[in-house]
Structures are given as structure tokens and as C-alpha cells.
Design a protein around this motif. Structure first.
Motif, PDB file in Angstrom:
ATOM      1  N   ARG A 152       0.827  -1.208   0.000  1.00  0.00           N
ATOM      2  CA  ARG A 152       0.000   0.000   0.000  1.00  0.00           C
ATOM      3  C   ARG A 152       0.860   1.257   0.000  1.00  0.00           C
ATOM      4  O   ARG A 152       0.534   2.268  -0.612  1.00  0.00           O
ATOM      5  CB  ARG A 152      -0.922  -0.022   1.225  1.00  0.00           C
ATOM      6  CG  ARG A 152      -1.741   1.237   1.452  1.00  0.00           C
ATOM      7  CD  ARG A 152      -2.695   1.478   0.283  1.00  0.00           C
ATOM      8  NE  ARG A 152      -3.505   2.663   0.476  1.00  0.00           N
ATOM      9  CZ  ARG A 152      -3.155   3.900   0.084  1.00  0.00           C
ATOM     10  NH1 ARG A 152      -2.004   4.113  -0.506  1.00  0.00           N
ATOM     11  NH2 ARG A 152      -3.972   4.906   0.282  1.00  0.00           N
ATOM     12  N   CYS A 188       2.206   3.352  -3.368  1.00  0.00           N
ATOM     13  CA  CYS A 188       1.433   4.213  -4.254  1.00  0.00           C
ATOM     14  C   CYS A 188       0.569   5.175  -3.460  1.00  0.00           C
ATOM     15  O   CYS A 188      -0.208   4.757  -2.605  1.00  0.00           O
ATOM     16  CB  CYS A 188       0.539   3.355  -5.165  1.00  0.00           C
ATOM     17  SG  CYS A 188      -0.304   4.290  -6.452  1.00  0.00           S
ATOM     18  N   ASP A 189       0.717   6.470  -3.753  1.00  0.00           N
ATOM     19  CA  ASP A 189      -0.145   7.460  -3.106  1.00  0.00           C
ATOM     20  C   ASP A 189      -1.154   8.056  -4.086  1.00  0.00           C
ATOM     21  O   ASP A 189      -1.909   8.962  -3.748  1.00  0.00           O
ATOM     22  CB  ASP A 189       0.678   8.563  -2.456  1.00  0.00           C
ATOM     23  CG  ASP A 189       1.482   9.382  -3.468  1.00  0.00           C
ATOM     24  OD1 ASP A 189       1.329   9.171  -4.692  1.00  0.00           O
ATOM     25  OD2 ASP A 189       2.268  10.243  -3.024  1.00  0.00           O
ATOM     26  N   GLY A 190      -1.155   7.559  -5.316  1.00  0.00           N
ATOM     27  CA  GLY A 190      -2.117   8.015  -6.316  1.00  0.00           C
ATOM     28  C   GLY A 190      -1.680   9.239  -7.091  1.00  0.00           C
ATOM     29  O   GLY A 190      -2.427   9.736  -7.929  1.00  0.00           O
ATOM     30  N   HIS A 220       0.954   6.246 -13.171  1.00  0.00           N
ATOM     31  CA  HIS A 220       0.456   4.858 -13.134  1.00  0.00           C
ATOM     32  C   HIS A 220       0.483   4.362 -11.684  1.00  0.00           C
ATOM     33  O   HIS A 220       1.126   4.957 -10.818  1.00  0.00           O
ATOM     34  CB  HIS A 220       1.277   3.953 -14.062  1.00  0.00           C
ATOM     35  CG  HIS A 220       2.696   3.776 -13.635  1.00  0.00           C
ATOM     36  ND1 HIS A 220       3.676   4.713 -13.853  1.00  0.00           N
ATOM     37  CD2 HIS A 220       3.300   2.756 -12.982  1.00  0.00           C
ATOM     38  CE1 HIS A 220       4.824   4.283 -13.364  1.00  0.00           C
ATOM     39  NE2 HIS A 220       4.624   3.095 -12.836  1.00  0.00           N
ATOM     40  N   CYS A 221      -0.214   3.279 -11.441  1.00  0.00           N
ATOM     41  CA  CYS A 221      -0.363   2.737 -10.085  1.00  0.00           C
ATOM     42  C   CYS A 221       0.768   1.762  -9.778  1.00  0.00           C
ATOM     43  O   CYS A 221       0.894   0.723 -10.429  1.00  0.00           O
ATOM     44  CB  CYS A 221      -1.719   2.045  -9.934  1.00  0.00           C
ATOM     45  SG  CYS A 221      -1.965   1.369  -8.283  1.00  0.00           S
ATOM     46  N   HIS A 222       1.540   2.084  -8.758  1.00  0.00           N
ATOM     47  CA  HIS A 222       2.659   1.227  -8.366  1.00  0.00           C
ATOM     48  C   HIS A 222       2.194  -0.042  -7.644  1.00  0.00           C
ATOM     49  O   HIS A 222       2.922  -1.032  -7.615  1.00  0.00           O
ATOM     50  CB  HIS A 222       3.644   2.015  -7.497  1.00  0.00           C
ATOM     51  CG  HIS A 222       4.293   3.139  -8.243  1.00  0.00           C
ATOM     52  ND1 HIS A 222       5.262   2.937  -9.188  1.00  0.00           N
ATOM     53  CD2 HIS A 222       4.078   4.481  -8.191  1.00  0.00           C
ATOM     54  CE1 HIS A 222       5.641   4.103  -9.691  1.00  0.00           C
ATOM     55  NE2 HIS A 222       4.935   5.060  -9.105  1.00  0.00           N
ATOM     56  N   ILE A 223       0.989  -0.007  -7.101  1.00  0.00           N
ATOM     57  CA  ILE A 223       0.451  -1.217  -6.462  1.00  0.00           C
ATOM     58  C   ILE A 223       0.164  -2.270  -7.521  1.00  0.00           C
ATOM     59  O   ILE A 223       0.592  -3.426  -7.409  1.00  0.00           O
ATOM     60  CB  ILE A 223      -0.840  -0.897  -5.660  1.00  0.00           C
ATOM     61  CG1 ILE A 223      -0.519   0.025  -4.479  1.00  0.00           C
ATOM     62  CG2 ILE A 223      -1.521  -2.180  -5.188  1.00  0.00           C
ATOM     63  CD1 ILE A 223      -1.754   0.550  -3.754  1.00  0.00           C
ATOM     64  N   GLU A 237       1.341  -2.369 -10.521  1.00  0.00           N
ATOM     65  CA  GLU A 237       2.638  -2.711 -11.112  1.00  0.00           C
ATOM     66  C   GLU A 237       3.343  -3.770 -10.254  1.00  0.00           C
ATOM     67  O   GLU A 237       3.835  -4.782 -10.781  1.00  0.00           O
ATOM     68  CB  GLU A 237       3.490  -1.438 -11.203  1.00  0.00           C
ATOM     69  CG  GLU A 237       4.913  -1.672 -11.699  1.00  0.00           C
ATOM     70  CD  GLU A 237       5.710  -0.368 -11.664  1.00  0.00           C
ATOM     71  OE1 GLU A 237       6.252  -0.017 -12.713  1.00  0.00           O
ATOM     72  OE2 GLU A 237       5.770   0.270 -10.579  1.00  0.00           O
TER      73      GLU A 237
END
Length: 156
Positions: free
Chosen positions: A119, A122-124, A128-131, A133
Motif C-alpha cells: 500500500r 502508491c499514493d495516487g 500509473h499505479c505502483h500497487i 505494477e
């Protein structure tokens, strides 16, 4: 000298399900697994159950709510609460289950730490979303499961 007579089966499966909190499908499953004696049949083929059956189903439901396996429930059902040896067997069964619960708790705590770390990736604010990924990277890094299911072994 009075003789105790077992209560006559008088309840249909739907009523027993309501009284015990166990679904009719699970009642049939517990019969199949040998945890409950199959209900007697009326002339019209409806199964009939006794008050003792309702109690037994409540006992099973309570044990299952404590995440006990069917084998653990079966062991406890076979014991007599008036015998010292059976008390020891019940304690041993509970100790083994407690060991399983502690192990599962450690697994869940490790999972919680892993999810928190994931969690935190990624902070948004990025493009792109690192979660997602990271999940794709982990999926590619996973070896194929030997049994083909890819699901870890569960207790029950």
C-alpha cells in the motif's frame, strides 16, 4: 428403575436448520461426513431430526465458528465429558488447534505487513499505479504451483 428413552425425531430439516443455525445443505454435508446420523425418514421421505440432533448441530456450528477442522469436531463429538481420559483428549485436541491458530495468526501478521508495504508504494499521484505494477511483477515472479491450484493449503 426408569429407562431413558431417546427423543423421537420430530423436526423436518428446515425447522432443524432454523433452530440450529446450520443450513439444510450443511446438515446434509455433515451427515455425509459422519458428524450427524442421517435423519429418519417419514413415509413421504422427509427427514426427521430430534432435539439431540439440533444440539449436535449447534455444537458443530460452534466448533466450526472457532475454525476447527471437521476432524477436530469429529474427535470432540466422540468424547464423553464424564471420562477423565476423554477430558485429556479434548485438551490435546484444543491444544493442537490453538497451535494452528497461533501459526495462522503469525501468517496473517506477515500478510498485514506485506499489504502495508504494498500500500505504501502508491499514493495516487503518479501517472500509473505502483500497487498494480508490483502485483504484476509478483505474479510473473511466482513459480507454478505443484498441484496446479496456486492456492496455499488451508486448515479446513
Amino acid at each position: 428403575m426408569t429407562q431413558t428413552v431417546a427423543p423421537l425425531p420430530q423436526h423436518r430439516i428446515g425447522e432443524v436448520a432454523r433452530q440450529s443455525g446450520v443450513s439444510a445443505a450443511n446438515i446434509r454435508y455433515y451427515e455425509k461426513e459422519g458428524l450427524l446420523t442421517p435423519g429418519a425418514r417419514e413415509d413421504n421421505s422427509y427427514r426427521l431430526y430430534s432435539a439431540d440432533d439440533v444440539h449436535r448441530l449447534r455444537f458443530i456450528r460452534l466448533c466450526r465458528a472457532m475454525d476447527m477442522s471437521l476432524d477436530e469436531v469429529r474427535t470432540l463429538l466422540a468424547l464423553d465429558w464424564n471420562r477423565k481420559a476423554d477430558c485429556e483428549a479434548a485438551r490435546d485436541t484444543l491444544d493442537q488447534h490453538l497451535q494452528h491458530v497461533r501459526s495462522r495468526l503469525a501468517e496473517l501478521q506477515a500478510l498485514e505487513a506485506d499489504l502495508l508495504a504494498l500500500r505504501g508504494r502508491c499514493d495516487g499521484s503518479d501517472a500509473h499505479c505502483h500497487i498494480i505494477e508490483a502485483l504484476h511483477e509478483r505474479a510473473d515472479a511466482q513459480p507454478a504451483a505443484a498441484n496446479g491450484t496456486g492456492v496455499g493449503k488451508r486448515h479446513v
